[in-house]
Scaffold this active site. Structure first.
Site, PDB file in Angstrom:
ATOM      1  N   HIS A  38      -8.839   2.955   5.253  1.00 25.22           N
ATOM      2  CA  HIS A  38      -7.462   3.372   4.979  1.00 25.22           C
ATOM      3  C   HIS A  38      -6.409   2.447   5.615  1.00 25.22           C
ATOM      4  O   HIS A  38      -5.453   2.042   4.956  1.00 25.22           O
ATOM      5  CB  HIS A  38      -7.234   4.803   5.470  1.00 25.22           C
ATOM      6  CG  HIS A  38      -8.268   5.779   4.991  1.00 25.22           C
ATOM      7  ND1 HIS A  38      -8.821   5.723   3.736  1.00 25.22           N
ATOM      8  CD2 HIS A  38      -8.860   6.838   5.600  1.00 25.22           C
ATOM      9  CE1 HIS A  38      -9.693   6.716   3.594  1.00 25.22           C
ATOM     10  NE2 HIS A  38      -9.742   7.395   4.719  1.00 25.22           N
ATOM     11  N   LYS A  41      -7.574  10.977  16.361  1.00 21.57           N
ATOM     12  CA  LYS A  41      -7.652  12.433  16.162  1.00 21.57           C
ATOM     13  C   LYS A  41      -7.053  13.119  17.377  1.00 21.57           C
ATOM     14  O   LYS A  41      -6.925  12.513  18.442  1.00 21.57           O
ATOM     15  CB  LYS A  41      -9.115  12.859  16.066  1.00 21.57           C
ATOM     16  CG  LYS A  41      -9.866  12.219  14.928  1.00 21.57           C
ATOM     17  CD  LYS A  41     -10.029  13.179  13.777  1.00 21.57           C
ATOM     18  CE  LYS A  41     -10.874  12.595  12.675  1.00 21.57           C
ATOM     19  NZ  LYS A  41     -10.326  12.831  11.353  1.00 21.57           N
ATOM     20  N   ASP A 100     -10.923   4.834  -2.270  1.00 25.50           N
ATOM     21  CA  ASP A 100     -10.264   4.992  -0.975  1.00 25.50           C
ATOM     22  C   ASP A 100      -9.088   5.908  -1.278  1.00 25.50           C
ATOM     23  O   ASP A 100      -8.118   5.489  -1.918  1.00 25.50           O
ATOM     24  CB  ASP A 100      -9.771   3.645  -0.427  1.00 25.50           C
ATOM     25  CG  ASP A 100      -9.203   3.817   0.968  1.00 25.50           C
ATOM     26  OD1 ASP A 100      -8.439   4.773   1.187  1.00 25.50           O
ATOM     27  OD2 ASP A 100      -9.523   3.010   1.848  1.00 25.50           O
ATOM     28  N   HIS A 101      -9.173   7.161  -0.839  1.00 29.31           N
ATOM     29  CA  HIS A 101      -8.187   8.126  -1.348  1.00 29.31           C
ATOM     30  C   HIS A 101      -6.768   7.791  -0.876  1.00 29.31           C
ATOM     31  O   HIS A 101      -5.802   8.243  -1.475  1.00 29.31           O
ATOM     32  CB  HIS A 101      -8.585   9.566  -1.021  1.00 29.31           C
ATOM     33  CG  HIS A 101      -8.332   9.979   0.393  1.00 29.31           C
ATOM     34  ND1 HIS A 101      -9.186   9.688   1.421  1.00 29.31           N
ATOM     35  CD2 HIS A 101      -7.316  10.674   0.959  1.00 29.31           C
ATOM     36  CE1 HIS A 101      -8.699  10.180   2.552  1.00 29.31           C
ATOM     37  NE2 HIS A 101      -7.565  10.786   2.291  1.00 29.31           N
ATOM     38  N   GLU A 160      -3.538  12.011  13.505  1.00 29.46           N
ATOM     39  CA  GLU A 160      -3.978  13.325  13.016  1.00 29.46           C
ATOM     40  C   GLU A 160      -3.954  14.306  14.174  1.00 29.46           C
ATOM     41  O   GLU A 160      -4.329  13.948  15.295  1.00 29.46           O
ATOM     42  CB  GLU A 160      -5.403  13.244  12.476  1.00 29.46           C
ATOM     43  CG  GLU A 160      -5.514  12.408  11.227  1.00 29.46           C
ATOM     44  CD  GLU A 160      -6.904  12.526  10.623  1.00 29.46           C
ATOM     45  OE1 GLU A 160      -7.102  13.428   9.799  1.00 29.46           O
ATOM     46  OE2 GLU A 160      -7.776  11.730  10.996  1.00 29.46           O
TER      47      GLU A 160
END
Ligand code: BG6
Length: 485
Positions: free
Chosen positions: A242, A328, A179-180, A218
């Site tokens: 996330h 988004k 999970d970055h 975002e």
């Protein structure tokens, strides 16, 4: 890193976007910082009819275009010599046997292997099964680890099936689920902030905290990813992974050590303590214009924005609402966590009315403008009133010259070191799905669920998300802790 055996990074999906955009820049950066094992190799596996030179050329062009700051000519030449290509099909066992021969030649006896699945999720199981069938998982000659990219499942049942299929071949301690967000410096700093300082943890509970807000906005819209996004939607794309991980870092109990399982046990305990979410504590929305995007189905019900109010049924957090939102095509790219504290129990200053007064809050800015803000009330000079002021810490000024590394750099090195604390464990993934599944399926099927709201491109999201907080007299906050509207 000192390790005598060769260590090989095997990238399945070597011709893909993730390899060019993230993996090669991360490996190259680590190489330049001399953090890779002394004796390392990179093997790209894909179907294209390339040879070593062609793969190197493609990766070079990719890094020059996608990560130009990372690239430098002198270091690239010796780095590229370590890259080789193995042509093959992800579903063909014979091609894995050829890959095995290729690896054995490079290793010249024995070596460690990190298998990286940088491919579409439908290939995860075939790759793992082929690695097992080709006898490429046995750890006698060196360690074998597998890194699995997201999305990890589509819902609870598919995540369980995927865990089962991978665990049939690899032991849990060989599996690294990425999970970055956990690789972001600022996300890692949440635990340091909480547990390397004395003054915050005593107030980090229901006695002092009024509510916690996690915002991941975002500005980009779904762009050319509509094909993927239509299947995913914002809850699968951002919340299950996330946002839930950020929540766990903020809310979990202190682990006894920073060891992988100690940390992940606390996360799992936290996820199990989250109360199932009634649909009336959720908001779903689509930005105006989404339906006109290429590849978006006529009348699509895919949410591009969601907000949720959730509660954690444990001693520390009883009664404290946690608000999560992400979407988004919003006003800006911004990830932050705000802990809003309670008002003082008694206001003795006659000239300050309750409504003029704002409670303390702590903002952890994960990105951009990474840092931490603590908002305090201060007396305005030559007046009897107060005004909110901020104590601020910014990475850019406190750590001048320390460039924030990309998440993949840290995560790849951790996987080589065998440190899984920043990777998710099977039970954590499943617990997060267990919470999100009823929301996703409820939205799709429950006639009494919240209707799809809509919001303008570049806005802060739909009115309904504000109403979610307003009904308990709260408002969304952002970095400088002003109400947004
Ligand atoms: C990915 C999602 O996991 O995270 C994307 O699939 C999203 O839709 C991205 O844009 C956000 O990551 P970051 O690091 O840019 O905040």
């Amino acid at each position: 890193m000192s390790e005598t055996k060769p260590t090989t990074f095997i990238i399945f999906g070597a011709s893909g976007d993730l390899t060019a955009r993230k993996l090669i820049p991360a490996l190259f950066n680590s190489y330049c910082k001399q953090r890779l094992p002394e004796n390392f190799n990179i093997v790209g596996f894909a179907r294209r009819p390339w040879d070593d030179a062609e793969l190197r050329q493609v990766l070079k062009e990719g890094i020059q275009e996608l990560a130009p700051d990372t690239y430098n000519e002198e270091q690239w030449a010796p780095f590229a010599q370590k890259i080789s290509y193995a042509k093959g099909d992800l579903t063909t066992l014979e091609d894995f046997e050829n890959l095995k021969d290729h690896l054995e030649k490079i290793e010249n006896g024995s070596g460690n292997r990190l298998y990286y699945l940088a491919v579409a999720p439908r290939f995860f199981v075939p790759i793992v099964e082929n690695l097992g069938a080709a006898d490429m998982v046995d750890q006698n000659g060196g360690w074998r680890r597998v890194v699995v990219e997201k999305p990890f499942g589509h819902d609870l049942a598919s995540a369980q099936a995927l865990n089962k299929a991978i665990q049939a071949v690899f032991e849990e301690d060989q599996i690294y689920r990425i999970d970055h967000y956990l690789g972001k410096e600022t996300a890692q700093n949440i635990l340091y902030f909480r547990f390397a300082n004395t003054i915050f943890e005593p107030v980090w509970n229901r006695n002092y905290v009024d509510n916690v807000q996690i915002t991941v906005t975002e500005s980009v819209d779904v762009g050319h990813r509509a094909g993927y996004y239509e299947e995913a939607g914002v809850v699968r794309d951002m919340f299950q992974n996330h946002l839930m991980q950020l929540l766990s870092l903020v809310a979990m109990e202190p682990p006894a050590s920073f060891e992988a399982n100690a940390v992940r046990n606390e996360k799992a305990k936290l996820f199990h303590a989250i109360r199932p979410l009634p649909l009336d504590q959720t908001v779903r929305a689509q930005y105006e214009g989404y339906l006109q995007t290429e590849e978006v189905a006529h009348g699509s019900q895919t949410p591009t924005y969601a907000a949720m109010e959730l509660f954690i049924d444990n001693w520390r957090w009883q009664g404290v609402p946690f608000y999560l939102r992400s979407g988004k095509a919003l006003t800006s790219k911004n990830t932050e966590i705000i802990v809003e504290f309670k008002q003082p129990p008694h206001l003795m200053f006659d000239d300050i009315k309750d409504e003029d007064f704002s409670a303390n809050s702590l903002s952890m800015c994960i990105q951009p403008d990474e840092g931490i803000h603590l908002k305090l009330e201060a007396k305005i000079p030559d007046s009897h009133k107060t005004q909110p002021v901020e104590m601020e810490f910014h990475y850019r000024s406190s750590f001048k010259g320390n460039h924030l590394p990309d998440a993949y750099e840290r995560l790849l090195l951790d996987a080589v070191r065998g440190d899984a604390s920043l990777f998710t464990r099977a039970d954590g993934i499943e617990a997060a799905w267990r919470l999100m599944d009823p929301v996703i399926y409820g939205w799709e099927n429950d006639p009494y669920g919240p209707p799809m709201a809509s919001y303008k491109h570049g806005s802060w999201g739909p009115e309904e998300a504000h109403a979610l907080l307003n009904r308990s007299g709260r408002v969304w906050r952002h970095a400088c802790s002003h109400p947004e509207e």
